[in-house]
Motif scaffolding. Structure first.
Motif, PDB file in Angstrom:
ATOM      1  N   TRP A  70     -59.441   9.979 -16.681  1.00 37.63           N
ATOM      2  CA  TRP A  70     -58.618  10.897 -17.470  1.00 37.63           C
ATOM      3  C   TRP A  70     -59.341  11.274 -18.761  1.00 37.63           C
ATOM      4  O   TRP A  70     -59.284  12.426 -19.201  1.00 37.63           O
ATOM      5  CB  TRP A  70     -57.254  10.269 -17.764  1.00 37.63           C
ATOM      6  N   ASN A  71     -60.024  10.324 -19.366  1.00 37.76           N
ATOM      7  CA  ASN A  71     -60.765  10.595 -20.594  1.00 37.76           C
ATOM      8  C   ASN A  71     -61.869  11.626 -20.366  1.00 37.76           C
ATOM      9  O   ASN A  71     -62.180  12.408 -21.258  1.00 37.76           O
ATOM     10  CB  ASN A  71     -61.350   9.296 -21.154  1.00 37.76           C
ATOM     11  N   LYS A  72     -62.454  11.625 -19.173  1.00 36.29           N
ATOM     12  CA  LYS A  72     -63.489  12.615 -18.869  1.00 36.29           C
ATOM     13  C   LYS A  72     -62.908  14.030 -18.829  1.00 36.29           C
ATOM     14  O   LYS A  72     -63.611  15.000 -19.102  1.00 36.29           O
ATOM     15  CB  LYS A  72     -64.158  12.299 -17.528  1.00 36.29           C
ATOM     16  N   VAL A  73     -61.629  14.138 -18.507  1.00 35.98           N
ATOM     17  CA  VAL A  73     -60.967  15.441 -18.412  1.00 35.98           C
ATOM     18  C   VAL A  73     -60.316  15.826 -19.738  1.00 35.98           C
ATOM     19  O   VAL A  73     -60.471  16.949 -20.217  1.00 35.98           O
ATOM     20  CB  VAL A  73     -59.888  15.419 -17.298  1.00 35.98           C
ATOM     21  N   ALA A  74     -59.569  14.915 -20.332  1.00 40.78           N
ATOM     22  CA  ALA A  74     -58.714  15.252 -21.466  1.00 40.78           C
ATOM     23  C   ALA A  74     -59.105  14.555 -22.763  1.00 40.78           C
ATOM     24  O   ALA A  74     -58.438  14.746 -23.780  1.00 40.78           O
ATOM     25  CB  ALA A  74     -57.267  14.913 -21.119  1.00 40.78           C
ATOM     26  N   THR A 132     -68.048  16.072 -21.048  1.00 41.92           N
ATOM     27  CA  THR A 132     -68.494  15.243 -19.930  1.00 41.92           C
ATOM     28  C   THR A 132     -69.632  15.933 -19.185  1.00 41.92           C
ATOM     29  O   THR A 132     -70.609  15.294 -18.794  1.00 41.92           O
ATOM     30  CB  THR A 132     -67.322  14.931 -18.987  1.00 41.92           C
ATOM     31  N   THR A 133     -69.512  17.243 -19.010  1.00 48.11           N
ATOM     32  CA  THR A 133     -70.568  18.008 -18.340  1.00 48.11           C
ATOM     33  C   THR A 133     -71.875  17.911 -19.125  1.00 48.11           C
ATOM     34  O   THR A 133     -72.946  17.681 -18.538  1.00 48.11           O
ATOM     35  CB  THR A 133     -70.143  19.475 -18.153  1.00 48.11           C
ATOM     36  N   THR A 181     -62.806  11.018  -8.966  1.00 45.96           N
ATOM     37  CA  THR A 181     -62.982   9.765  -8.233  1.00 45.96           C
ATOM     38  C   THR A 181     -62.424   8.593  -9.030  1.00 45.96           C
ATOM     39  O   THR A 181     -61.764   7.713  -8.471  1.00 45.96           O
ATOM     40  CB  THR A 181     -64.462   9.537  -7.881  1.00 45.96           C
ATOM     41  N   GLU A 182     -62.676   8.561 -10.339  1.00 46.95           N
ATOM     42  CA  GLU A 182     -62.133   7.483 -11.163  1.00 46.95           C
ATOM     43  C   GLU A 182     -60.608   7.529 -11.183  1.00 46.95           C
ATOM     44  O   GLU A 182     -59.951   6.482 -11.092  1.00 46.95           O
ATOM     45  CB  GLU A 182     -62.674   7.557 -12.591  1.00 46.95           C
ATOM     46  N   ILE A 183     -60.040   8.716 -11.298  1.00 45.21           N
ATOM     47  CA  ILE A 183     -58.582   8.844 -11.314  1.00 45.21           C
ATOM     48  C   ILE A 183     -58.003   8.393  -9.972  1.00 45.21           C
ATOM     49  O   ILE A 183     -57.050   7.615  -9.917  1.00 45.21           O
ATOM     50  CB  ILE A 183     -58.169  10.289 -11.667  1.00 45.21           C
ATOM     51  N   ALA A 184     -58.573   8.869  -8.877  1.00 43.29           N
ATOM     52  CA  ALA A 184     -58.064   8.511  -7.549  1.00 43.29           C
ATOM     53  C   ALA A 184     -58.257   7.029  -7.248  1.00 43.29           C
ATOM     54  O   ALA A 184     -57.343   6.362  -6.748  1.00 43.29           O
ATOM     55  CB  ALA A 184     -58.746   9.362  -6.475  1.00 43.29           C
ATOM     56  N   ALA A 185     -59.447   6.497  -7.547  1.00 41.40           N
ATOM     57  CA  ALA A 185     -59.691   5.076  -7.294  1.00 41.40           C
ATOM     58  C   ALA A 185     -58.797   4.215  -8.173  1.00 41.40           C
ATOM     59  O   ALA A 185     -58.245   3.209  -7.710  1.00 41.40           O
ATOM     60  CB  ALA A 185     -61.160   4.734  -7.544  1.00 41.40           C
TER      61      ALA A 185
END
Length: 187
Positions: free
Chosen positions: A36-40, A48-49, A70-74
């Protein structure tokens, strides 16, 4: 005072279920939060990019989204206890890529940039795959019992293979923006 000890046989189902719940409650939300931190988080996907670009993952924008998803889903899969050993395999793959791209050559301790964090997360994920998600999980409620050494081996093999494939196909640390400018100047 007399101290009694249990025999050295397998832990009772209640102990295993509780251990799995505690491990899932620690590992799952932590992975989810990292994704989530990578997105928001500060900088969001753009930050992140840029970070992934500096690491040499090409194309960085796709890898930033892939890693976050992947981190969110895992993390969600581990926290809820769903589909063992797949979330553990995802965690192993994520940590293998992180160890190779961001932590390599920096020693052991994470506060010095080392691989300590990635090793602990991957190890905990493999332990959870072997332990199984337990009865206090969606797998447990669905009647899916999936535990034992084979589950840990599956998680290690799937995660390792995914990481190796991704790194072989997309890891180009020597082809960053500076390398492109050098190439243009020479040509």
């Amino acid at each position: 005072m007399t101290v009694t000890t249990r025999s050295r046989t397998a832990a009772s189902p209640a102990v295993r279920d509780t251990a799995a719940l505690v491990l899932r409650a620690a590992l799952g939300p932590m992975l989810f939060a990292h994704g989530w931190n990578k997105v928001a988080g500060p900088g969001g996907l753009k930050g992140t990019t840029g970070w992934f670009e500096s690491l040499g993952l090409r194309p960085a924008a796709i890898h930033a989204r892939m890693a976050a998803g992947t981190e969110i889903a895992a993390g969600a899969g581990l926290a809820l206890g769903l589909a063992n050993p797949l979330p553990a395999a995802a965690a192993v793959g994520l940590m293998a890529v992180a160890a190779r791209t961001d932590h390599r050559g920096k020693g052991f301790f994470v506060f010095k940039g080392g691989w300590e964090y990635t090793g602990v997360v991957a190890g905990a994920a493999l332990a959870l795959a072997a332990l199984g998600h337990g009865r206090f999980s969606l797998d447990g409620m669905l009647g899916r019992r999936s535990d034992g050494p084979a589950q840990a081996l599956i998680a290690a093999a799937l995660g390792g293979a995914a990481a190796a494939g991704l790194l072989k196909a997309c890891y180009r640390p020597d082809q960053g923006p500076e390398a492109e400018l050098d190439h243009q100047a020479q040509g």
